[in-house]
Design a protein around this motif. Structure first.
Motif, PDB file in Angstrom:
ATOM      1  N   LYS A  54     -35.894 -67.833-104.681  1.00 22.68           N
ATOM      2  CA  LYS A  54     -36.255 -68.460-105.956  1.00 22.68           C
ATOM      3  C   LYS A  54     -35.013 -68.928-106.696  1.00 22.68           C
ATOM      4  O   LYS A  54     -35.013 -70.008-107.305  1.00 22.68           O
ATOM      5  CB  LYS A  54     -37.046 -67.471-106.814  1.00 22.68           C
ATOM      6  N   CYS A  55     -33.956 -68.138-106.642  1.00 21.95           N
ATOM      7  CA  CYS A  55     -32.703 -68.545-107.290  1.00 21.95           C
ATOM      8  C   CYS A  55     -32.184 -69.849-106.703  1.00 21.95           C
ATOM      9  O   CYS A  55     -31.727 -70.744-107.421  1.00 21.95           O
ATOM     10  CB  CYS A  55     -31.648 -67.446-107.124  1.00 21.95           C
ATOM     11  N   LEU A  56     -32.254 -69.954-105.375  1.00 21.16           N
ATOM     12  CA  LEU A  56     -31.732 -71.154-104.706  1.00 21.16           C
ATOM     13  C   LEU A  56     -32.564 -72.395-105.011  1.00 21.16           C
ATOM     14  O   LEU A  56     -32.039 -73.507-105.046  1.00 21.16           O
ATOM     15  CB  LEU A  56     -31.667 -70.915-103.194  1.00 21.16           C
ATOM     16  N   GLU A  62     -22.274 -73.858-106.045  1.00 24.46           N
ATOM     17  CA  GLU A  62     -21.617 -73.404-104.817  1.00 24.46           C
ATOM     18  C   GLU A  62     -21.272 -71.920-104.869  1.00 24.46           C
ATOM     19  O   GLU A  62     -21.488 -71.186-103.902  1.00 24.46           O
ATOM     20  CB  GLU A  62     -20.345 -74.217-104.584  1.00 24.46           C
ATOM     21  N   LYS A  63     -20.748 -71.472-106.014  1.00 22.57           N
ATOM     22  CA  LYS A  63     -20.374 -70.068-106.146  1.00 22.57           C
ATOM     23  C   LYS A  63     -21.599 -69.165-106.069  1.00 22.57           C
ATOM     24  O   LYS A  63     -21.576 -68.118-105.414  1.00 22.57           O
ATOM     25  CB  LYS A  63     -19.642 -69.855-107.473  1.00 22.57           C
ATOM     26  N   GLN A  64     -22.676 -69.575-106.720  1.00 18.32           N
ATOM     27  CA  GLN A  64     -23.910 -68.780-106.684  1.00 18.32           C
ATOM     28  C   GLN A  64     -24.516 -68.752-105.289  1.00 18.32           C
ATOM     29  O   GLN A  64     -25.025 -67.730-104.834  1.00 18.32           O
ATOM     30  CB  GLN A  64     -24.906 -69.355-107.692  1.00 18.32           C
ATOM     31  N   THR A  65     -24.451 -69.877-104.602  1.00 19.40           N
ATOM     32  CA  THR A  65     -24.969 -69.950-103.235  1.00 19.40           C
ATOM     33  C   THR A  65     -24.177 -69.044-102.298  1.00 19.40           C
ATOM     34  O   THR A  65     -24.743 -68.358-101.438  1.00 19.40           O
ATOM     35  CB  THR A  65     -24.926 -71.396-102.717  1.00 19.40           C
ATOM     36  N   GLN A  66     -22.854 -69.006-102.478  1.00 19.79           N
ATOM     37  CA  GLN A  66     -22.019 -68.126-101.661  1.00 19.79           C
ATOM     38  C   GLN A  66     -22.363 -66.667-101.912  1.00 19.79           C
ATOM     39  O   GLN A  66     -22.433 -65.866-100.983  1.00 19.79           O
ATOM     40  CB  GLN A  66     -20.545 -68.388-101.954  1.00 19.79           C
ATOM     41  N   LYS A  67     -22.593 -66.320-103.174  1.00 20.76           N
ATOM     42  CA  LYS A  67     -22.948 -64.948-103.509  1.00 20.76           C
ATOM     43  C   LYS A  67     -24.294 -64.578-102.897  1.00 20.76           C
ATOM     44  O   LYS A  67     -24.458 -63.478-102.348  1.00 20.76           O
ATOM     45  CB  LYS A  67     -23.015 -64.777-105.028  1.00 20.76           C
ATOM     46  N   ALA A  68     -25.232 -65.497-102.967  1.00 15.36           N
ATOM     47  CA  ALA A  68     -26.540 -65.247-102.358  1.00 15.36           C
ATOM     48  C   ALA A  68     -26.399 -65.046-100.856  1.00 15.36           C
ATOM     49  O   ALA A  68     -27.050 -64.174-100.262  1.00 15.36           O
ATOM     50  CB  ALA A  68     -27.482 -66.406-102.652  1.00 15.36           C
ATOM     51  N   GLY A  69     -25.535 -65.834-100.230  1.00 17.00           N
ATOM     52  CA  GLY A  69     -25.310 -65.708 -98.795  1.00 17.00           C
ATOM     53  C   GLY A  69     -24.710 -64.367 -98.421  1.00 17.00           C
ATOM     54  O   GLY A  69     -25.076 -63.779 -97.393  1.00 17.00           O
ATOM     55  N   ARG A 262     -29.865 -59.494-109.652  1.00 18.19           N
ATOM     56  CA  ARG A 262     -30.267 -59.713-111.044  1.00 18.19           C
ATOM     57  C   ARG A 262     -29.320 -60.661-111.750  1.00 18.19           C
ATOM     58  O   ARG A 262     -29.740 -61.510-112.555  1.00 18.19           O
ATOM     59  CB  ARG A 262     -30.318 -58.363-111.790  1.00 18.19           C
ATOM     60  N   LYS A 263     -28.027 -60.575-111.458  1.00 17.97           N
ATOM     61  CA  LYS A 263     -27.062 -61.495-112.045  1.00 17.97           C
ATOM     62  C   LYS A 263     -27.335 -62.918-111.583  1.00 17.97           C
ATOM     63  O   LYS A 263     -27.199 -63.878-112.367  1.00 17.97           O
ATOM     64  CB  LYS A 263     -25.641 -61.069-111.669  1.00 17.97           C
ATOM     65  N   LEU A 264     -27.688 -63.069-110.299  1.00 18.46           N
ATOM     66  CA  LEU A 264     -28.024 -64.396-109.791  1.00 18.46           C
ATOM     67  C   LEU A 264     -29.229 -64.964-110.526  1.00 18.46           C
ATOM     68  O   LEU A 264     -29.269 -66.151-110.866  1.00 18.46           O
ATOM     69  CB  LEU A 264     -28.311 -64.321-108.290  1.00 18.46           C
ATOM     70  N   GLU A 265     -30.219 -64.130-110.767  1.00 15.63           N
ATOM     71  CA  GLU A 265     -31.413 -64.585-111.489  1.00 15.63           C
ATOM     72  C   GLU A 265     -31.059 -65.012-112.910  1.00 15.63           C
ATOM     73  O   GLU A 265     -31.548 -66.042-113.399  1.00 15.63           O
ATOM     74  CB  GLU A 265     -32.454 -63.461-111.513  1.00 15.63           C
ATOM     75  N   HIS A 266     -30.216 -64.251-113.576  1.00 14.40           N
ATOM     76  CA  HIS A 266     -29.812 -64.602-114.940  1.00 14.40           C
ATOM     77  C   HIS A 266     -29.054 -65.927-114.995  1.00 14.40           C
ATOM     78  O   HIS A 266     -29.123 -66.650-115.988  1.00 14.40           O
ATOM     79  CB  HIS A 266     -28.937 -63.489-115.529  1.00 14.40           C
ATOM     80  N   SER A 267     -28.317 -66.206-113.909  1.00 13.74           N
ATOM     81  CA  SER A 267     -27.493 -67.419-113.918  1.00 13.74           C
ATOM     82  C   SER A 267     -28.190 -68.629-113.313  1.00 13.74           C
ATOM     83  O   SER A 267     -27.639 -69.726-113.316  1.00 13.74           O
ATOM     84  CB  SER A 267     -26.185 -67.163-113.165  1.00 13.74           C
ATOM     85  N   THR A 268     -29.402 -68.450-112.800  1.00 18.31           N
ATOM     86  CA  THR A 268     -30.123 -69.589-112.205  1.00 18.31           C
ATOM     87  C   THR A 268     -31.446 -69.829-112.928  1.00 18.31           C
ATOM     88  O   THR A 268     -31.484 -70.547-113.917  1.00 18.31           O
ATOM     89  CB  THR A 268     -30.359 -69.343-110.699  1.00 18.31           C
ATOM     90  N   TRP A 269     -32.532 -69.216-112.487  1.00 15.76           N
ATOM     91  CA  TRP A 269     -33.842 -69.554-113.064  1.00 15.76           C
ATOM     92  C   TRP A 269     -34.178 -68.784-114.339  1.00 15.76           C
ATOM     93  O   TRP A 269     -34.963 -69.262-115.164  1.00 15.76           O
ATOM     94  CB  TRP A 269     -34.948 -69.300-112.032  1.00 15.76           C
TER      95      TRP A 269
END
Length: 283
Positions: A54-56, A62-69, A262-269
């Motif tokens: 969902k974040c993606l 790019e930084k968020q995608t790398q973290k998700a990876g 959770r940090k990814l969620e806060h910074s994306t959707w």
């Protein structure tokens, strides 16, 4: 091991425990020291993958995608340690009972899922391998003594009772892992101990069943129960400490992974200006 009593029941997921911090390492288990996964859904790994997806879809940079990876890579590589290790099960090759054993088509019954009896057989095979590996890899000086615990010759282990909690019906094709752990720290003079058993589905990356085995130490020559022999007591004592270390270490990893998600969620959707990325209409 001979079974004196067998009971099985379908059980719901483990009861939730209050969340806690895992910053301090201790080797004595108490009721408050629940693993980080105790309060999570059995499907928490799948949930994490969906949350990252969902974040993606909201156009992660790019930084968020790398973290998700990185999170997804850690889950793919170490899911056994994150799930089983956080509960104190030792998953390394020298201590696990069964690793990636194929579920056979003929193990399913008329209901189209693995027959309930098979779970006890998986646990039994895993228990035999668990004890034999202790002799082969952990205590080679007493390898012969460990080998005889599975035969009615000297000091042996008898299965007094086994209880099976089914988590979901496995089907073919799949592979299983079976892990054993000591429920409590062994003490001198005890003639019995309890093992917790985890049967993991590789396809679903979660427990298919949890079992409890009550084991008695029996002297076949004397025809009576005896205390744990010193060689068993020493190995079990070290095993208990490693279990507690594994629970703490992997619980910390799980907590960190969930914080990263959770940090990814806060910074994306999960922000007021978030817009779902649906791709280019002209592509």
């Amino acid at each position: 091991m001979r079974a004196a009593h067998i009971s099985s029941r379908a059980g719901s997921a483990w009861k939730p425990f209050a969340s806690k911090s895992y910053g301090t390492r201790r080797f004595r288990s108490t009721a408050a020291e629940a693993p980080a996964t105790a309060s999570l859904s059995p499907r928490w790994l799948s949930d994490v993958k969906e949350r990252i997806g969902k974040c993606l879809t909201f156009g992660a940079d790019e930084k968020q995608t790398q973290k998700a990876g990185l999170v997804l890579s850690e889950i793919a590589r170490d899911w056994r340690e994150l799930v089983a290790g956080s509960e104190g099960f030792l998953t390394d090759a020298k201590r696990r009972g069964i690793y990636r054993q194929e579920v056979v088509w003929g193990e399913m019954d008329a209901m189209g899922h693995v027959n309930n009896v098979m779970y006890n057989r998986y646990a039994e095979s895993g228990r035999v391998q668990w004890t034999q590996k202790l002799g082969m890899h952990i205590d080679p000086a007493n390898r012969d003594a460990w080998r005889t615990v599975m035969s009615p010759s000297e000091a042996g282990l008898i299965l007094k009772s086994i209880t099976t909690h089914f988590k979901f019906p496995m089907t073919w094709p799949d592979h299983i892992d079976v892990f054993h752990k000591l429920r409590s720290e062994p003490t001198s003079g005890t003639s019995s101990f309890v093992l917790d058993v985890l049967i993991m589905s590789e396809l679903h990356q979660r427990p298919a069943a949890k079992l409890v085995e009550d084991i008695v130490v029996y002297d076949y020559k004397k025809g009576k129960k005896i205390s744990l022999p010193p060689f068993m007591l020493n190995v079990f004592g070290d095993t208990w400490k490693l279990q507690e270390e594994a629970k703490t270490r992997n619980s910390e990893r799980v907590s960190r992974l969930l914080e990263d998600v959770r940090k990814l969620e806060h910074s994306t959707w999960d922000r007021s200006d978030a817009v779902e990325h649906m791709g280019s209409a002209g592509s």
